[in-house]
Write a protein that holds these residues in place. Structure first.
Motif, short mmCIF file in Angstrom:
data_model
loop_
_atom_site.label_atom_id
_atom_site.label_comp_id
_atom_site.label_asym_id
_atom_site.label_seq_id
_atom_site.Cartn_x
_atom_site.Cartn_y
_atom_site.Cartn_z
N THR A 207 4.75 2.13 0.13
CA THR A 207 5.56 1.84 1.31
C THR A 207 6.10 3.12 1.93
OG1 THR A 207 6.19 -0.27 0.33
CG2 THR A 207 7.50 0.51 2.19
N GLU A 208 6.57 4.04 1.09
CA GLU A 208 7.11 5.30 1.61
C GLU A 208 6.03 6.09 2.35
OE1 GLU A 208 7.50 4.16 -1.38
OE2 GLU A 208 9.64 4.09 -1.84
N LEU A 240 1.75 -3.93 -1.41
CA LEU A 240 1.45 -4.76 -2.58
C LEU A 240 1.08 -3.89 -3.76
CD1 LEU A 240 -0.83 -7.30 -0.69
CD2 LEU A 240 1.45 -7.79 -1.56
N PRO A 241 1.43 -4.32 -4.97
CA PRO A 241 0.98 -3.58 -6.15
C PRO A 241 -0.50 -3.74 -6.35
CG PRO A 241 2.08 -5.59 -6.80
CD PRO A 241 2.28 -5.47 -5.31
N ASP A 242 -1.09 -2.79 -7.04
CA ASP A 242 -2.54 -2.85 -7.29
C ASP A 242 -2.94 -4.14 -7.99
OD1 ASP A 242 -3.23 -0.52 -6.10
OD2 ASP A 242 -3.17 0.69 -7.92
N ALA A 258 -0.49 -0.23 0.66
CA ALA A 258 0.23 -0.70 1.84
C ALA A 258 -0.73 -0.69 3.02
CB ALA A 258 1.45 0.17 2.13
N HIS A 259 -0.48 -1.58 3.96
CA HIS A 259 -1.37 -1.71 5.12
C HIS A 259 -0.60 -1.39 6.40
CE1 HIS A 259 -4.24 -3.62 2.44
NE2 HIS A 259 -3.25 -4.39 2.01
N LEU A 260 -1.25 -0.64 7.26
CA LEU A 260 -0.68 -0.31 8.57
C LEU A 260 -1.59 -0.84 9.67
CD1 LEU A 260 -0.44 2.68 6.77
CD2 LEU A 260 1.18 2.99 8.63
N LEU A 261 -0.97 -1.23 10.78
CA LEU A 261 -1.71 -1.61 11.97
C LEU A 261 -1.38 -0.60 13.06
CD1 LEU A 261 -3.65 -3.99 12.56
CD2 LEU A 261 -1.76 -5.07 13.79
N ILE A 262 -2.40 0.01 13.62
CA ILE A 262 -2.23 1.07 14.62
C ILE A 262 -2.89 0.64 15.91
CG2 ILE A 262 -2.65 3.50 15.17
CD1 ILE A 262 -3.23 2.73 11.65
N ASN A 263 -2.18 0.82 17.02
CA ASN A 263 -2.69 0.44 18.34
C ASN A 263 -2.66 1.67 19.24
OD1 ASN A 263 -3.39 -0.72 20.77
ND2 ASN A 263 -2.01 -2.46 20.57
#
Length: 405
Positions: A207-208, A240-242, A258-263
């Motif tokens: 997350t960091e 999420l943990p592995d 962790a997942h990011l959404l980039i636009n």
């Protein structure tokens, strides 16, 4: 923001025809449907188009509606509006708020639909003033960009013919009663990326790292380009943990993902290439600097072209607006993407799309709740927006169709 009342929203319209459109607007806003689920919306639209005397075909491109009206020899003019709504939670508190959790007409498609229906009615009533053929498209899945491909795959042009001109409008925060129109590149290309990043060890989870990447990506335009050339927004979707999605589950889940959404929104193809390269480079460098135990994974979720206004079609459209005494402004480039761009690019159809004033605009929350530069439209000031949008579409279409003898 919840429960806030906006002056003028929902007030009755003065005329019977517009009043009916206002009622439909509220109904569409209260019952939004996301991409490829627009069954109720499409049925309502198809029924109204049929009542107006148009030949109607539904389930085009899965859930789209096409309505045509021939009126003697002349050019085919395409008029368009979107059917679907994005997955956004409504917080406006208006009486006709969305009844569906997590979905609202946040980008004005409800207004686009009723204005197109109003223009179709006006063009039918005034058919002695024009010759040609109207091709009215209520496009599915514009929010995801998948509707354009579905329409082309379903033989849109083979079944209904190729238009000579395409026209449309986009609800905006311009003053109510105004339209914004000018030639050239008006609407941005849109590229959405999804990035998965991994934890860095027992002292720092994913997350960091994801949050640091999001901050860095949001600053890309500030350091490289003017916001009128490129805009980038990013938000953390989930961490999420592995052990939840595979992996070695070491360090008690701190090395998860962790997942990011980039636009990214851009107005020039050369800048688009450079921005996307900068995004990918920044994600990898941030992960490398943090000591992530696995390289990031990046995939493109959506890619839609930008769209410009044809000079000749735009001149005719502006002439029609001026002749009707409409209030016209000349806006700069807009970060909004017009999903019709992909449909029109398939035939290189000359087009003019303009901005329709009347929306209240609020910041759109990003997935991590921190807020993002993107905006979404709250329910529009119903009048004079419907009347203005109806007049604009009808005037532009009449000017582009063949003049009656």
């Amino acid at each position: 923001m919840a429960g806030h009342a906006y002056d003028g929203w929902g007030r009755p319209a003065p005329g019977e025809a517009v009043s009916g459109l206002a009622r439909l607007y509220r109904a569409l806003h209260a019952h939004p449907e996301p991409a490829f689920e627009e069954h109720r919306t499409a049925a309502q639209i198809a029924e109204r188009c049929s009542r107006l005397g148009y030949a109607v075909t539904d389930r085009v491109g899965r859930t789209g509606v096409v309505a045509t009206l021939a009126n003697g020899p002349g050019p085919t003019v395409l008029l368009t509006a979107g059917l679907d709504a994005p997955r956004v939670t409504e917080l406006t508190g208006v009486p006709y708020s969305s009844v569906r959790d997590g979905v609202m007409h946040a980008h004005g498609h409800d207004m686009h639909m009723v204005c197109l229906l109003g223009a179709m009615r006006a063009l039918t009533a005034g058919r002695e003033r024009w010759h040609g053929r109207l091709l009215c498209l209520f496009q599915p899945a514009t929010e995801t960009g998948r509707g354009a491909q579905a329409l082309l795959g379903d033989g849109l042009y083979e079944r209904f013919g190729r238009p000579a001109v395409a026209l449309g409008q986009h609800l905006s925060a311009l003053p109510p009663g105004t339209v914004g129109c000018r030639p050239g590149q008006r609407f941005a290309a849109s590229d959405i990326l999804r990035a998965t990043v991994y934890g860095t060890g027992p002292d720092s989870g994913p997350t960091e790292l994801a949050t640091a990447i999001a901050r860095r990506l949001r600053g890309i335009p500030d350091g490289m380009w003017d916001p009128e050339i490129a805009q980038v927004s990013a938000g953390v979707l989930a961490a999420l943990p592995d052990g939840v999605h595979g992996g070695d589950n070491r360090d008690s889940g701190t090395c998860g993902q962790a997942h990011l959404l980039i636009n990214a929104r851009t107005f020039q193809e050369s800048v688009r290439t450079r921005v996307l390269s900068a995004i990918v480079r920044a994600i990898h460098l941030e992960a490398l600097s943090a000591g992530a135990h696995r390289p990031p994974e990046i995939r493109q979720v959506r890619s839609l072209p930008g769209m410009g206004n044809d000079p000749f079609v735009t001149a005719r459209t502006l002439g029609a607006f001026t002749a009707r005494g409409m209030r016209v402004v000349r806006p700069g480039p807009r970060a909004e993407n017009i999903a019709m761009g992909r449909v029109l690019a398939a035939t290189d159809t000359p087009a003019c799309f303009w901005l329709l004033g009347g929306a209240q605009v609020m910041p759109e929350p990003s997935p991590d709740g921190s807020g993002a530069p993107a905006l979404f439209c709250a329910p529009a000031l119903i009048e004079p927006t419907i009347a203005t949008g109806t007049r604009a579409l009808a005037a532009a279409a009449t000017r582009c169709l063949g003049a009656a003898a």
